[in-house]
Design a protein around this motif. Structure first.
Motif, PDB file in Angstrom:
ATOM      1  N   LEU A 157       0.761  -1.215   0.102  1.00 46.59           N
ATOM      2  CA  LEU A 157      -0.103  -0.109   0.031  1.00 46.59           C
ATOM      3  C   LEU A 157       0.809   1.140   0.000  1.00 46.59           C
ATOM      4  O   LEU A 157       1.788   1.444   0.962  1.00 46.59           O
ATOM      5  CB  LEU A 157      -0.975  -0.068   1.149  1.00 46.59           C
ATOM      6  CG  LEU A 157      -1.868  -1.076   1.421  1.00 46.59           C
ATOM      7  CD1 LEU A 157      -2.805  -0.952   2.612  1.00 46.59           C
ATOM      8  CD2 LEU A 157      -2.852  -1.197   0.187  1.00 46.59           C
ATOM      9  N   LEU A 158       0.621   2.180  -0.868  1.00 49.09           N
ATOM     10  CA  LEU A 158       1.455   3.350  -0.802  1.00 49.09           C
ATOM     11  C   LEU A 158       0.419   4.498  -0.647  1.00 49.09           C
ATOM     12  O   LEU A 158      -0.630   4.631  -1.434  1.00 49.09           O
ATOM     13  CB  LEU A 158       1.951   3.713  -2.340  1.00 49.09           C
ATOM     14  CG  LEU A 158       2.584   4.974  -2.530  1.00 49.09           C
ATOM     15  CD1 LEU A 158       3.738   5.299  -1.980  1.00 49.09           C
ATOM     16  CD2 LEU A 158       2.709   5.349  -4.288  1.00 49.09           C
ATOM     17  N   GLY A 190      -2.071 -15.545   7.403  1.00 46.25           N
ATOM     18  CA  GLY A 190      -2.927 -14.568   7.632  1.00 46.25           C
ATOM     19  C   GLY A 190      -2.773 -13.198   6.447  1.00 46.25           C
ATOM     20  O   GLY A 190      -1.628 -13.177   5.882  1.00 46.25           O
ATOM     21  N   PHE A 191      -3.692 -12.661   6.578  1.00 49.14           N
ATOM     22  CA  PHE A 191      -3.626 -11.365   5.447  1.00 49.14           C
ATOM     23  C   PHE A 191      -2.806 -10.243   6.068  1.00 49.14           C
ATOM     24  O   PHE A 191      -2.828  -9.727   7.075  1.00 49.14           O
ATOM     25  CB  PHE A 191      -5.166 -10.759   5.441  1.00 49.14           C
ATOM     26  CG  PHE A 191      -5.030  -9.342   4.597  1.00 49.14           C
ATOM     27  CD1 PHE A 191      -4.802  -9.317   3.269  1.00 49.14           C
ATOM     28  CD2 PHE A 191      -5.532  -8.303   5.283  1.00 49.14           C
ATOM     29  CE1 PHE A 191      -4.731  -8.404   2.401  1.00 49.14           C
ATOM     30  CE2 PHE A 191      -5.587  -7.246   4.235  1.00 49.14           C
ATOM     31  CZ  PHE A 191      -5.055  -7.010   3.255  1.00 49.14           C
ATOM     32  N   ASP A 192      -1.855  -9.620   5.357  1.00 46.92           N
ATOM     33  CA  ASP A 192      -0.766  -8.827   5.621  1.00 46.92           C
ATOM     34  C   ASP A 192      -0.432  -7.812   4.561  1.00 46.92           C
ATOM     35  O   ASP A 192      -0.628  -8.285   3.349  1.00 46.92           O
ATOM     36  CB  ASP A 192       0.250  -9.252   6.378  1.00 46.92           C
ATOM     37  CG  ASP A 192       0.862  -8.179   7.195  1.00 46.92           C
ATOM     38  OD1 ASP A 192       0.377  -7.078   7.516  1.00 46.92           O
ATOM     39  OD2 ASP A 192       2.017  -8.436   7.979  1.00 46.92           O
ATOM     40  N   PHE A 193       0.117  -6.739   4.698  1.00 45.59           N
ATOM     41  CA  PHE A 193       0.674  -6.046   3.401  1.00 45.59           C
ATOM     42  C   PHE A 193       1.688  -5.130   3.951  1.00 45.59           C
ATOM     43  O   PHE A 193       1.652  -4.608   5.311  1.00 45.59           O
ATOM     44  CB  PHE A 193      -0.372  -5.218   2.942  1.00 45.59           C
ATOM     45  CG  PHE A 193      -1.516  -4.519   4.004  1.00 45.59           C
ATOM     46  CD1 PHE A 193      -1.102  -3.225   4.511  1.00 45.59           C
ATOM     47  CD2 PHE A 193      -2.923  -5.062   4.207  1.00 45.59           C
ATOM     48  CE1 PHE A 193      -2.042  -2.614   5.518  1.00 45.59           C
ATOM     49  CE2 PHE A 193      -3.574  -4.284   5.206  1.00 45.59           C
ATOM     50  CZ  PHE A 193      -3.192  -3.134   5.737  1.00 45.59           C
ATOM     51  N   LYS A 194       2.643  -4.650   3.135  1.00 45.87           N
ATOM     52  CA  LYS A 194       3.585  -3.579   3.414  1.00 45.87           C
ATOM     53  C   LYS A 194       3.182  -2.304   3.157  1.00 45.87           C
ATOM     54  O   LYS A 194       2.449  -1.982   2.148  1.00 45.87           O
ATOM     55  CB  LYS A 194       4.929  -3.991   2.914  1.00 45.87           C
ATOM     56  CG  LYS A 194       5.583  -5.371   3.216  1.00 45.87           C
ATOM     57  CD  LYS A 194       6.810  -5.656   2.334  1.00 45.87           C
ATOM     58  CE  LYS A 194       7.391  -7.000   2.992  1.00 45.87           C
ATOM     59  NZ  LYS A 194       8.652  -7.262   2.519  1.00 45.87           N
ATOM     60  N   LEU A 249       7.358  -0.142  -6.931  1.00 45.28           N
ATOM     61  CA  LEU A 249       5.991  -0.856  -7.332  1.00 45.28           C
ATOM     62  C   LEU A 249       6.172  -1.361  -8.568  1.00 45.28           C
ATOM     63  O   LEU A 249       5.654  -2.515  -8.785  1.00 45.28           O
ATOM     64  CB  LEU A 249       5.295   0.644  -7.766  1.00 45.28           C
ATOM     65  CG  LEU A 249       4.902   1.274  -6.511  1.00 45.28           C
ATOM     66  CD1 LEU A 249       4.231   2.707  -6.867  1.00 45.28           C
ATOM     67  CD2 LEU A 249       4.141   0.758  -5.528  1.00 45.28           C
ATOM     68  N   ARG A 250       7.326  -1.102  -9.587  1.00 45.69           N
ATOM     69  CA  ARG A 250       7.382  -1.670 -10.611  1.00 45.69           C
ATOM     70  C   ARG A 250       7.896  -3.076 -10.520  1.00 45.69           C
ATOM     71  O   ARG A 250       7.487  -4.020 -11.214  1.00 45.69           O
ATOM     72  CB  ARG A 250       8.282  -0.950 -11.706  1.00 45.69           C
ATOM     73  CG  ARG A 250       7.620   0.365 -12.220  1.00 45.69           C
ATOM     74  CD  ARG A 250       8.431   1.191 -13.228  1.00 45.69           C
ATOM     75  NE  ARG A 250       8.482   0.266 -14.426  1.00 45.69           N
ATOM     76  CZ  ARG A 250       7.677   0.503 -15.462  1.00 45.69           C
ATOM     77  NH1 ARG A 250       6.742   1.670 -15.279  1.00 45.69           N
ATOM     78  NH2 ARG A 250       7.723  -0.043 -16.531  1.00 45.69           N
ATOM     79  N   ASP A 251       8.719  -3.209  -9.613  1.00 42.70           N
ATOM     80  CA  ASP A 251       9.316  -4.501  -9.250  1.00 42.70           C
ATOM     81  C   ASP A 251       8.252  -5.395  -8.472  1.00 42.70           C
ATOM     82  O   ASP A 251       8.132  -6.658  -8.868  1.00 42.70           O
ATOM     83  CB  ASP A 251      10.312  -4.539  -8.135  1.00 42.70           C
ATOM     84  CG  ASP A 251      11.611  -4.030  -8.802  1.00 42.70           C
ATOM     85  OD1 ASP A 251      11.819  -3.891  -9.922  1.00 42.70           O
ATOM     86  OD2 ASP A 251      12.636  -3.439  -7.910  1.00 42.70           O
ATOM     87  N   ARG A 291      -0.715   6.972   9.514  1.00 39.95           N
ATOM     88  CA  ARG A 291      -1.842   6.490  10.464  1.00 39.95           C
ATOM     89  C   ARG A 291      -2.997   5.864   9.901  1.00 39.95           C
ATOM     90  O   ARG A 291      -3.661   4.786  10.166  1.00 39.95           O
ATOM     91  CB  ARG A 291      -2.264   7.912  11.260  1.00 39.95           C
ATOM     92  CG  ARG A 291      -3.174   7.526  12.511  1.00 39.95           C
ATOM     93  CD  ARG A 291      -3.041   8.766  13.445  1.00 39.95           C
ATOM     94  NE  ARG A 291      -3.785   9.831  12.500  1.00 39.95           N
ATOM     95  CZ  ARG A 291      -2.947  11.013  12.183  1.00 39.95           C
ATOM     96  NH1 ARG A 291      -1.550  11.079  12.517  1.00 39.95           N
ATOM     97  NH2 ARG A 291      -3.363  11.953  11.612  1.00 39.95           N
ATOM     98  N   GLN A 292      -3.386   6.264   8.516  1.00 40.62           N
ATOM     99  CA  GLN A 292      -4.536   5.973   7.800  1.00 40.62           C
ATOM    100  C   GLN A 292      -4.339   4.252   7.588  1.00 40.62           C
ATOM    101  O   GLN A 292      -5.263   3.413   7.591  1.00 40.62           O
ATOM    102  CB  GLN A 292      -4.749   6.635   6.767  1.00 40.62           C
ATOM    103  CG  GLN A 292      -5.350   7.863   7.174  1.00 40.62           C
ATOM    104  CD  GLN A 292      -5.497   8.740   5.862  1.00 40.62           C
ATOM    105  OE1 GLN A 292      -4.730   8.564   4.757  1.00 40.62           O
ATOM    106  NE2 GLN A 292      -6.106   9.948   5.969  1.00 40.62           N
ATOM    107  N   MET A 293      -3.336   3.951   7.112  1.00 41.96           N
ATOM    108  CA  MET A 293      -2.635   2.520   6.590  1.00 41.96           C
ATOM    109  C   MET A 293      -2.692   1.668   7.753  1.00 41.96           C
ATOM    110  O   MET A 293      -3.265   0.602   7.638  1.00 41.96           O
ATOM    111  CB  MET A 293      -1.352   2.451   5.825  1.00 41.96           C
ATOM    112  CG  MET A 293      -1.602   3.145   4.675  1.00 41.96           C
ATOM    113  SD  MET A 293      -0.104   3.041   3.688  1.00 41.96           S
ATOM    114  CE  MET A 293       0.954   4.055   4.258  1.00 41.96           C
TER     115      MET A 293
END
Length: 329
Positions: A106-107, A276-280, A312-314, A223-225
């Motif tokens: 997430l950016l 589990g669901f996670d994201f950077k 992002l491209r990677d 904070r939003q993320m």
């Protein structure tokens, strides 16, 4: 969520309903409800189904792709401030999905980012792109800023954020400082929070998501993320399952997306991994400054921007970026 996430939460809700809610026939009812809500929320982009930065269309569940999450404040109080009664994008988050790894990034894009807006052929705050030309203008502007395809979008109104948080029973969060903030109706000082970990209701969570009085756009984006993660954890809990009916009602009324129901469901493997669901999370670095017109903007650090584009491209496994060209304006 005021600025972001609703689409992600909505997709998550649909996926969990299909994977977990097939029991006792209740899941079947909700799945039908999600499908109906998705059909009502569907709205294609003017460009059609494929980004101009793609040689071929991509398919969720088969390809790496991106989703732009756009939060707008279309409340009467906010629209009253805009002469053209068009809504700004108060939150922009680009999510990239790598299908092989089943990984998500997430950016957060600061709303005051100074960038070229093709709709008006000049540079301005990226938040204005939506007021100038709606979701089509916003997608085109983000593609130009990051030089990657935006394959899908999900746009939501902030009012649904309140209802979603309330539907899951609130979220626990470490409030970083004492604050006073306006509520969703624009009443100043209506929300008061003290520093420390606490259970936030929808109005309180929205106030925390949108405030930037005591820090910055960058801190607000981070904070939003973090709030997204907190909401996702609550939605993934068994205790929230009985509230999905209300969640779908809350989100469906304020969401538009160019994804179909079947395309949304194709994201299920990202949310149902064994670990589990996670994201950077990622952010654009930069600092506030004034442009030639005397207005204040967020000026991105060029080195940081280029590194972000590369990451992002990677993640999307796009071919090597061509020689950069100076944008017009």
């Amino acid at each position: 969520m005021k600025t972001w996430l609703k689409p992600t939460l909505w997709i998550l809700a649909a996926v969990l309903l299909l994977a977990v809610g097939a029991a006792a026939g209740y899941g079947a009812y909700l799945t039908d409800k999600v499908r109906e809500s998705a059909e009502d929320s569907h709205e294609e982009l003017g460009r059609g189904g494929k980004s101009d930065k793609r040689s071929t269309a991509v398919t969720p569940g088969e390809d790496n792709l991106s989703v732009l999450i756009v939060g707008v404040d279309a409340s009467a109080a906010r629209l009253e401030k805009n002469e053209d009664r068009s809504s700004l994008s108060d939150a922009l988050i680009l999510a990239t999905f790598n299908n092989d790894e089943k990984s998500v990034r997430l950016l957060s894009i600061p709303r005051d980012t100074y960038t070229y807006i093709p709709e008006v052929d000049r540079k301005d705050k990226i938040t204005h792109a939506h007021a100038y030309g709606g979701i089509d203008s916003t997608v085109e502007t983000v593609e130009g800023l990051l030089d990657i395809p935006v394959d899908y979008y999900a746009r939501f109104n902030f009012s649904a954020f309140i209802e979603v948080v309330n539907a899951v029973g609130g979220i626990k969060y470490e409030v970083p400082y004492d604050l006073e903030e306006q509520n969703s109706e624009g009443k100043d000082g209506a929300i008061e929070l003290e520093e420390g970990r606490q259970l936030l209701n929808g109005e309180e969570a929205l106030a925390l998501a949108r405030t930037r009085k005591l820090d910055s756009d960058l801190a607000r984006g981070q904070r939003q993320m973090e709030l997204i993660k907190a909401i996702a954890r609550e939605m993934n809990s068994f205790s929230s399952f009985r509230n999905y009916d209300n969640i779908i009602d809350a989100v469906g009324e304020d969401l538009t997306t160019n994804m179909t129901f079947d395309q949304m469901i194709a994201f299920k493997d990202y949310f149902l991994k064994e670990d589990g669901f996670d994201f950077k999370t990622m952010q654009l670095n930069g600092e506030g400054g004034y442009a030639g017109n005397g207005a204040w903007y967020f000026m991105t650090d060029e080195e940081s921007l280029e590194k972000t584009k590369d990451r992002l491209r990677d993640h999307l496994e796009l071919p090597e970026e061509p020689e950069a060209q100076e944008p017009p304006g």
